[in-house]
Write a protein that holds these residues in place. Structure first.
Motif, PDB file in Angstrom:
ATOM      1  N   TYR A   1     -24.749  11.139 -38.556  1.00 47.31           N
ATOM      2  CA  TYR A   1     -24.847  12.602 -38.588  1.00 47.31           C
ATOM      3  C   TYR A   1     -24.317  13.215 -37.293  1.00 47.31           C
ATOM      4  N   HIS A   2     -24.793  12.720 -36.146  1.00 47.78           N
ATOM      5  CA  HIS A   2     -24.382  13.303 -34.869  1.00 47.78           C
ATOM      6  C   HIS A   2     -22.945  12.933 -34.502  1.00 47.78           C
ATOM      7  N   GLU A   3     -22.461  11.791 -34.983  1.00 47.41           N
ATOM      8  CA  GLU A   3     -21.067  11.433 -34.716  1.00 47.41           C
ATOM      9  C   GLU A   3     -20.111  12.439 -35.330  1.00 47.41           C
ATOM     10  N   ASP A   4     -20.498  12.987 -36.472  1.00 46.71           N
ATOM     11  CA  ASP A   4     -19.607  13.927 -37.159  1.00 46.71           C
ATOM     12  C   ASP A   4     -19.424  15.222 -36.373  1.00 46.71           C
ATOM     13  N   HIS A   5     -20.353  15.527 -35.455  1.00 47.78           N
ATOM     14  CA  HIS A   5     -20.173  16.715 -34.599  1.00 47.78           C
ATOM     15  C   HIS A   5     -18.855  16.637 -33.832  1.00 47.78           C
ATOM     16  N   PHE A   6     -18.542  15.448 -33.335  1.00 38.21           N
ATOM     17  CA  PHE A   6     -17.350  15.286 -32.499  1.00 38.21           C
ATOM     18  C   PHE A   6     -16.080  15.465 -33.327  1.00 38.21           C
ATOM     19  N   ALA A   7     -16.096  14.970 -34.567  1.00 38.96           N
ATOM     20  CA  ALA A   7     -14.926  15.123 -35.438  1.00 38.96           C
ATOM     21  C   ALA A   7     -14.635  16.587 -35.715  1.00 38.96           C
ATOM     22  N   TRP A   8     -15.688  17.394 -35.842  1.00 37.93           N
ATOM     23  CA  TRP A   8     -15.527  18.812 -36.177  1.00 37.93           C
ATOM     24  C   TRP A   8     -15.544  19.712 -34.949  1.00 37.93           C
TER      25      TRP A   8
ATOM     26  N   LYS B   1     -34.188  29.287 -26.999  1.00 37.13           N
ATOM     27  CA  LYS B   1     -32.746  29.466 -26.826  1.00 37.13           C
ATOM     28  C   LYS B   1     -31.924  28.793 -27.923  1.00 37.13           C
ATOM     29  N   GLY B   2     -32.601  28.160 -28.891  1.00 30.38           N
ATOM     30  CA  GLY B   2     -31.880  27.514 -29.985  1.00 30.38           C
ATOM     31  C   GLY B   2     -31.149  26.258 -29.554  1.00 30.38           C
ATOM     32  N   ILE B   3     -31.810  25.434 -28.733  1.00 27.24           N
ATOM     33  CA  ILE B   3     -31.219  24.185 -28.261  1.00 27.24           C
ATOM     34  C   ILE B   3     -32.182  23.043 -28.594  1.00 27.24           C
ATOM     35  N   VAL B   4     -31.666  21.985 -29.221  1.00 28.37           N
ATOM     36  CA  VAL B   4     -32.473  20.789 -29.472  1.00 28.37           C
ATOM     37  C   VAL B   4     -32.107  19.737 -28.430  1.00 28.37           C
ATOM     38  N   ARG B   5     -33.048  18.818 -28.190  1.00 28.65           N
ATOM     39  CA  ARG B   5     -32.858  17.854 -27.107  1.00 28.65           C
ATOM     40  C   ARG B   5     -33.061  16.434 -27.605  1.00 28.65           C
TER      41      ARG B   5
ATOM     42  N   ARG C   1     -33.509  13.344 -25.441  1.00 29.59           N
ATOM     43  CA  ARG C   1     -33.684  12.923 -24.045  1.00 29.59           C
ATOM     44  C   ARG C   1     -32.970  13.891 -23.102  1.00 29.59           C
ATOM     45  N   ASP C   2     -31.761  13.568 -22.635  1.00 31.71           N
ATOM     46  CA  ASP C   2     -31.056  14.452 -21.706  1.00 31.71           C
ATOM     47  C   ASP C   2     -29.749  14.978 -22.294  1.00 31.71           C
ATOM     48  N   VAL C   3     -29.668  14.982 -23.617  1.00 29.77           N
ATOM     49  CA  VAL C   3     -28.508  15.540 -24.319  1.00 29.77           C
ATOM     50  C   VAL C   3     -28.947  16.794 -25.054  1.00 29.77           C
ATOM     51  N   PHE C   4     -28.200  17.878 -24.912  1.00 33.66           N
ATOM     52  CA  PHE C   4     -28.513  19.151 -25.558  1.00 33.66           C
ATOM     53  C   PHE C   4     -27.535  19.411 -26.698  1.00 33.66           C
ATOM     54  N   ILE C   5     -28.073  19.908 -27.812  1.00 33.13           N
ATOM     55  CA  ILE C   5     -27.266  20.237 -28.988  1.00 33.13           C
ATOM     56  C   ILE C   5     -27.674  21.615 -29.476  1.00 33.13           C
ATOM     57  N   LYS C   6     -26.704  22.472 -29.731  1.00 37.35           N
ATOM     58  CA  LYS C   6     -26.987  23.822 -30.206  1.00 37.35           C
ATOM     59  C   LYS C   6     -27.541  23.777 -31.633  1.00 37.35           C
ATOM     60  N   PHE C   7     -28.600  24.533 -31.884  1.00 34.62           N
ATOM     61  CA  PHE C   7     -29.212  24.549 -33.208  1.00 34.62           C
ATOM     62  C   PHE C   7     -28.295  25.242 -34.221  1.00 34.62           C
TER      63      PHE C   7
ATOM     64  N   GLU D   1     -24.943  26.650 -33.587  1.00 33.00           N
ATOM     65  CA  GLU D   1     -23.510  26.367 -33.483  1.00 33.00           C
ATOM     66  C   GLU D   1     -23.153  24.932 -33.846  1.00 33.00           C
ATOM     67  N   THR D   2     -24.140  24.022 -33.808  1.00 35.17           N
ATOM     68  CA  THR D   2     -23.850  22.613 -34.104  1.00 35.17           C
ATOM     69  C   THR D   2     -24.611  22.133 -35.339  1.00 35.17           C
ATOM     70  N   LEU D   3     -25.942  22.124 -35.266  1.00 34.52           N
ATOM     71  CA  LEU D   3     -26.709  21.542 -36.362  1.00 34.52           C
ATOM     72  C   LEU D   3     -26.534  22.318 -37.664  1.00 34.52           C
ATOM     73  N   GLU D   4     -26.629  23.641 -37.615  1.00 33.68           N
ATOM     74  CA  GLU D   4     -26.502  24.404 -38.859  1.00 33.68           C
ATOM     75  C   GLU D   4     -25.084  24.319 -39.416  1.00 33.68           C
ATOM     76  N   VAL D   5     -24.097  24.298 -38.545  1.00 30.74           N
ATOM     77  CA  VAL D   5     -22.715  24.146 -39.023  1.00 30.74           C
ATOM     78  C   VAL D   5     -22.530  22.765 -39.634  1.00 30.74           C
ATOM     79  N   GLU D   6     -23.067  21.742 -38.976  1.00 27.00           N
ATOM     80  CA  GLU D   6     -22.968  20.377 -39.513  1.00 27.00           C
ATOM     81  C   GLU D   6     -23.679  20.273 -40.858  1.00 27.00           C
TER      82      GLU D   6
END
Length: 353
Positions: free
Chosen positions: A74-81, A100-104, A106-112, A114-119
């Motif tokens: 699932y998260h790998e596909d973020h990079f392709a898109w 702020k709509g950011i998921v974590r 550990r020390d990696v941040f992903i936009k809720f 702009e990234t997760l909902e689009v994915e």
């Protein structure tokens, strides 16, 4: 000093430095002996960028099939898109991140949004009209992702799943329902479209890959379900199908889990011999007690250095043949299993307890 000299230096030290050196060398031995190599990936290693290493190994023919968590696909596909994944920090107020709509991770941040909902929208669109006519395996599921991302995504070169599709490397998700991949099928079920995972065919395919290999090995990153899914091919072949196969020829494990707690993630590879998961309890196995993000890049670079490139086995296109070969072998020796009498299974009497 090059990577080969570095690994040699590690192997002449002690403790887990020595284990790391020996693990890298065993990886190289698997490649030189043309073993069929399975890579198991636990946790979420793609958000930290390890998909690039997996992709390179696939392209060089140094990994033949993969078992992973759904998170890594699932998260790998973020990079392709081209969806935002950023370095953050583990010391942070998660209440503020939520606001702020950011998921974590550990020390990696992903936009809720702009990234997760689009994915999620991408995934839902991928499977709106795919895999509905019959049951499927998670390898077929991931192949659809690789196919569509290769054709539609702006950066397919950033995805190991797209590379797996190109080189016919099966990617199995051992617990598909335990990930956002499956969550995105929920909207289709509510609209009357059903997706049906054939988990029995999946485990038979995995056993068929091992059964059809002259030599077979696993490189395990972490433990969990991917580790067990790869190792249980031995008990399926021997305990259930009675093939007298013996399990894997080689296993490398990189883990930070302890064996004394009794969990599968920390279980020693030697313990697996008692289950028929590995051929020999005395050789062909190395465990490195380390964070995979530290140890695996060294092992992978060494494998690329000494292994170069191999002919791709293209297992995905051959799964049907491997499955048929295993089926034929099973029925060729009826005395080895609770056999058939005509069209009726004779399972014998219930065992006395």
């Amino acid at each position: 000093m090059g990577i080969e000299e570095l690994v040699e230096a590690y192997s002449k030290t002690g403790f887990n430095g020595r284990q790391l050196g020996e693990a890298a060398k065993l990886f190289g031995k698997m490649i030189s002996e043309d073993a069929t190599i399975c890579l198991t990936i636990s946790g979420a290693l793609t958000p930290v960028g390890f998909g690039g290493i997996f992709k390179e190994l696939i392209e060089r023919g140094l990994v033949d099939w993969i078992i992973t968590t759904g998170a890594n696909v699932y998260h790998e596909d973020h990079f392709a898109w081209g969806l935002p994944v950023r370095q953050g920090h583990h010391e942070v107020d998660d209440m503020q991140l939520y606001d702020k709509g950011i998921v974590r991770i550990r020390d990696v941040f992903i936009k809720f949004y702009e990234t997760l909902e689009v994915e999620d929208q991408i995934m839902q669109r991928m499977f709106r009209d795919r895999l509905l006519d019959s049951s499927f395996t998670s390898a077929e599921f991931c192949n659809v992702i690789g196919e569509i991302s290769s054709a539609k995504a702006p950066h397919p070169e950033r995805s190991f799943v797209a590379a797996a599709h190109k080189y016919d490397v099966p990617v199995y998700v051992s617990t598909l329902k335990d990930s956002s991949l499956a969550l995105n099928l929920a909207v289709h079920r509510l609209r009357g479209k059903e997706h049906s995972l054939d988990f029995v065919r999946e485990i038979l395919e995995q056993a068929a890959i091992v059964h059809g290999s002259k030599k077979s090995g696993i490189v395990e990153l972490g433990g969990g379900v991917p580790k067990n899914a790869a190792q249980q091919t031995g008990p399926l072949l021997d305990q259930i199908l009675r093939r007298d196969h013996g399990g894997q020829d080689y296993i490398i494990q990189v883990t930070d889990a302890r064996p004394d707690t009794g969990g599968l993630s920390g279980a020693t590879l030697q313990e697996g011999k008692s289950w028929g998961k590995v051929q020999d309890a005395h050789e062909g196995m190395v465990t490195v007690y380390s964070d995979a993000t530290i140890a695996f890049p060294i092992m992978a670079l060494y494998a690329m250095s000494v292994g170069g490139r191999r002919r791709h086995k293209r297992l995905y296109k051959n799964l049907g043949r491997l499955y048929s070969d295993l089926k034929d072998a099973y029925f060729s020796e009826p005395d080895k299993y609770y056999g058939l009498l005509g069209d009726d299974y004779n399972m014998g009497s219930w065992p006395k307890t």
